[in-house]
Design a protein around this motif. Structure first.
Motif, PDB file in Angstrom:
ATOM      1  N   SER A 152      41.850  51.281  41.746  1.00 20.45           N
ATOM      2  CA  SER A 152      42.399  52.465  41.080  1.00 20.45           C
ATOM      3  C   SER A 152      42.847  52.131  39.657  1.00 20.45           C
ATOM      4  CB  SER A 152      43.570  53.041  41.886  1.00 20.45           C
ATOM      5  OG  SER A 152      44.690  52.171  41.876  1.00 20.45           O
ATOM      6  N   PHE A 153      43.355  50.907  39.437  1.00 28.73           N
ATOM      7  CA  PHE A 153      43.766  50.487  38.100  1.00 28.73           C
ATOM      8  C   PHE A 153      42.545  50.281  37.202  1.00 28.73           C
ATOM      9  CE2 PHE A 153      47.479  49.685  40.601  1.00 28.73           C
ATOM     10  CZ  PHE A 153      48.541  49.872  39.740  1.00 28.73           C
ATOM     11  N   SER A 154      41.498  49.705  37.769  1.00 29.57           N
ATOM     12  CA  SER A 154      40.263  49.508  37.016  1.00 29.57           C
ATOM     13  C   SER A 154      39.672  50.845  36.587  1.00 29.57           C
ATOM     14  CB  SER A 154      39.258  48.724  37.873  1.00 29.57           C
ATOM     15  OG  SER A 154      38.048  48.539  37.199  1.00 29.57           O
ATOM     16  N   ALA A 155      39.631  51.799  37.517  1.00 29.08           N
ATOM     17  CA  ALA A 155      39.065  53.120  37.218  1.00 29.08           C
ATOM     18  C   ALA A 155      39.940  53.898  36.241  1.00 29.08           C
ATOM     19  CB  ALA A 155      38.891  53.915  38.511  1.00 29.08           C
ATOM     20  N   ALA A 156      41.254  53.876  36.444  1.00 28.58           N
ATOM     21  CA  ALA A 156      42.152  54.572  35.523  1.00 28.58           C
ATOM     22  C   ALA A 156      42.010  53.994  34.120  1.00 28.58           C
ATOM     23  CB  ALA A 156      43.598  54.459  35.997  1.00 28.58           C
ATOM     24  N   PRO A 199      35.759  51.767  42.345  1.00 27.66           N
ATOM     25  CA  PRO A 199      36.010  52.492  41.100  1.00 27.66           C
ATOM     26  C   PRO A 199      35.138  53.729  40.900  1.00 27.66           C
ATOM     27  CG  PRO A 199      36.038  50.137  40.707  1.00 27.66           C
ATOM     28  CD  PRO A 199      35.586  50.317  42.119  1.00 27.66           C
ATOM     29  N   ALA A 200      33.856  53.655  41.287  1.00 25.15           N
ATOM     30  CA  ALA A 200      32.969  54.802  41.084  1.00 25.15           C
ATOM     31  C   ALA A 200      33.425  56.015  41.885  1.00 25.15           C
ATOM     32  CB  ALA A 200      31.532  54.439  41.454  1.00 25.15           C
ATOM     33  N   SER A 201      34.052  55.777  43.029  1.00 25.11           N
ATOM     34  CA  SER A 201      34.594  56.889  43.817  1.00 25.11           C
ATOM     35  C   SER A 201      35.676  57.619  43.034  1.00 25.11           C
ATOM     36  CB  SER A 201      35.169  56.372  45.141  1.00 25.11           C
ATOM     37  OG  SER A 201      34.178  55.758  45.929  1.00 25.11           O
ATOM     38  N   CYS A 202      36.478  56.859  42.281  1.00 28.88           N
ATOM     39  CA  CYS A 202      37.533  57.457  41.456  1.00 28.88           C
ATOM     40  C   CYS A 202      36.938  58.333  40.359  1.00 28.88           C
ATOM     41  CB  CYS A 202      38.390  56.367  40.827  1.00 28.88           C
ATOM     42  SG  CYS A 202      39.229  55.297  42.004  1.00 28.88           S
ATOM     43  N   LEU A 203      35.838  57.872  39.761  1.00 24.17           N
ATOM     44  CA  LEU A 203      35.203  58.647  38.700  1.00 24.17           C
ATOM     45  C   LEU A 203      34.642  59.944  39.254  1.00 24.17           C
ATOM     46  CD1 LEU A 203      33.375  55.757  36.785  1.00 24.17           C
ATOM     47  CD2 LEU A 203      35.622  56.764  36.313  1.00 24.17           C
ATOM     48  N   HIS A 288      37.821  42.160  44.083  1.00 24.29           N
ATOM     49  CA  HIS A 288      38.839  42.595  43.118  1.00 24.29           C
ATOM     50  C   HIS A 288      38.165  43.367  41.999  1.00 24.29           C
ATOM     51  CE1 HIS A 288      42.751  42.566  41.268  1.00 24.29           C
ATOM     52  NE2 HIS A 288      42.385  41.830  40.236  1.00 24.29           N
ATOM     53  N   ALA A 289      38.848  44.373  41.465  1.00 23.69           N
ATOM     54  CA  ALA A 289      38.331  45.157  40.339  1.00 23.69           C
ATOM     55  C   ALA A 289      39.312  45.063  39.174  1.00 23.69           C
ATOM     56  CB  ALA A 289      38.129  46.617  40.745  1.00 23.69           C
ATOM     57  N   VAL A 290      38.778  44.873  37.970  1.00 18.38           N
ATOM     58  CA  VAL A 290      39.595  44.778  36.765  1.00 18.38           C
ATOM     59  C   VAL A 290      38.907  45.564  35.647  1.00 18.38           C
ATOM     60  CG1 VAL A 290      40.649  42.569  37.372  1.00 18.38           C
ATOM     61  CG2 VAL A 290      38.481  42.592  36.125  1.00 18.38           C
ATOM     62  N   LEU A 291      39.482  45.517  34.455  1.00 14.26           N
ATOM     63  CA  LEU A 291      38.922  46.218  33.306  1.00 14.26           C
ATOM     64  C   LEU A 291      38.478  45.203  32.256  1.00 14.26           C
ATOM     65  CD1 LEU A 291      38.503  49.125  32.089  1.00 14.26           C
ATOM     66  CD2 LEU A 291      40.624  48.706  30.819  1.00 14.26           C
ATOM     67  N   ALA A 292      37.173  45.173  31.964  1.00 15.77           N
ATOM     68  CA  ALA A 292      36.678  44.341  30.864  1.00 15.77           C
ATOM     69  C   ALA A 292      36.946  45.079  29.558  1.00 15.77           C
ATOM     70  CB  ALA A 292      35.195  44.071  31.032  1.00 15.77           C
TER      71      ALA A 292
END
Length: 336
Positions: A152-156, A199-203, A288-292
């Motif tokens: 959720s943090f990566s997607a936000a 993350p794609a689910s969040c989008l 784990h998901a993060v933001l590049a």
């Protein structure tokens, strides 16, 4: 639980005796436990946590004394956890991610007609380096706590930055808690709050309902009932794509905006600074998901994590170039 702790103590005791725990190490533990306000259930658990801490401290000292290492590690909020506990409490379950991957094909793109024209790296030039932090396009580092809500943090994060860069809007924090509470099976998504998600689910969810701001829907690190009823809740991404899994494609995408990336963070717990290359490349387990947010002149990736600004380089990591830790596997970019 007490039996597990006692068994672990018995297993760790020879190690602690062999280490000949010094006053210096005891002082290090007392300083660390006070700093992190550790309170344990009983003396057995406290003894167990001390021994785990001493073992981790020994690994830190050994790693940092090797001049061949390209990164350093240090004490942080995870230093009284075993590697297995860290994976259980902080990371997404690898078998859960495997299950997710089987059902994400329908969520990977949304109106991806732009894919070839905008993000095919063949014959397209891009900057030698880029760091969206220097352009004021990245919100502050957050802390997901003991909740596997990294997705959720990566997607936000990818929506926050896109909205600022491409819509010329104010940089505002979006609500990770809304995603944790509302991107759920009941709404048609294979995401499970603190248990993990995609993350794609969040989008996809945000494109239909919109994502509200953090101040309107604060983060609490547990999954609650969805507190959103209407379909007009702020920012709505129109299009997004899954970035092709090559370094050039990820760099090209990063010249557009920051990118949501999925990685193997099994060995990230103690990272402190430098170029991280400590993943087992022969056995990548995405968890784990993060933001590049960019890359440097050597092609090392600059990543924003969600483990507080106390972790790593003020909450960030520099990850070695190419496909280190599986970073090229599943990357998502908002295009409109």
């Amino acid at each position: 639980m007490n039996k597990l702790i006692l068994l672990s103590i018995i297993m760790l005791m020879p190690l602690c005796l062999a280490q000949n725990i010094s006053v210096e190490k005891l002082l290090a533990y007392n300083k660390w436990s006070s700093q992190h306000q550790r309170v344990y259930l009983n003396e057995d658990e406290k003894l167990f946590r001390q021994m785990v801490f001493f073992e981790n401290l020994q690994k830190i000292q050994e790693h940092n004394s090797d001049p061949n290492n390209t990164y350093s590690i240090n004490l942080n909020q995870f230093s009284d956890m075993t590697k297995e506990e860290f994976a259980e409490k902080i990371l997404m379950k690898s078998d859960f991610v495997d299950h997710l991957m089987k059902g994400i094909s329908q969520e990977t793109t949304h109106n991806d007609a732009n894919k070839e024209t905008q993000f095919n790296s063949k014959g397209v030039s891009y900057a030698y380096s880029i760091d969206w932090r220097t352009k004021g396009a990245v919100t502050s580092v957050k802390d997901q706590g003991s909740c596997g809500s990294c997705w959720s943090f990566s997607a936000a994060g990818v929506m926050e930055s896109y909205n600022f860069i491409r819509n010329k809007a104010a940089l505002v924090d979006f609500s990770e808690q809304q995603l944790v509470d509302c991107v759920i099976p009941a709404n048609g998504y294979n995401s499970y709050g603190c248990g993990g998600g995609w993350p794609a689910s969040c989008l996809d969810y945000a494109s239909k309902v919109g994502i509200t701001t953090l101040d309107k829907y604060p983060y609490v690190a547990v999954q609650n009932n969805c507190n959103v009823t209407d379909t007009n809740n702020g920012f709505k991404p129109k299009n997004w794509i899954q970035v092709a899994n090559t370094p050039d494609d990820l760099k090209m995408a990063l010249n557009w905006t920051p990118v949501s990336v999925v990685v193997d963070a099994s060995n990230w717990g103690s990272y402190y600074s430098g170029i991280f290359n400590g993943c087992d490349q022969s056995h990548i387990s995405l968890n784990h998901a993060v933001l590049a947010v960019g890359y440097d002149l050597q092609g090392n990736w600059i990543l924003k994590n969600s483990w507080s600004a106390y972790w790593g380089e003020n909450g960030y990591m520099r990850l070695a170039a190419n496909n280190t830790c599986g970073i090229l596997s599943y990357n998502y970019l908002v295009t409109a």
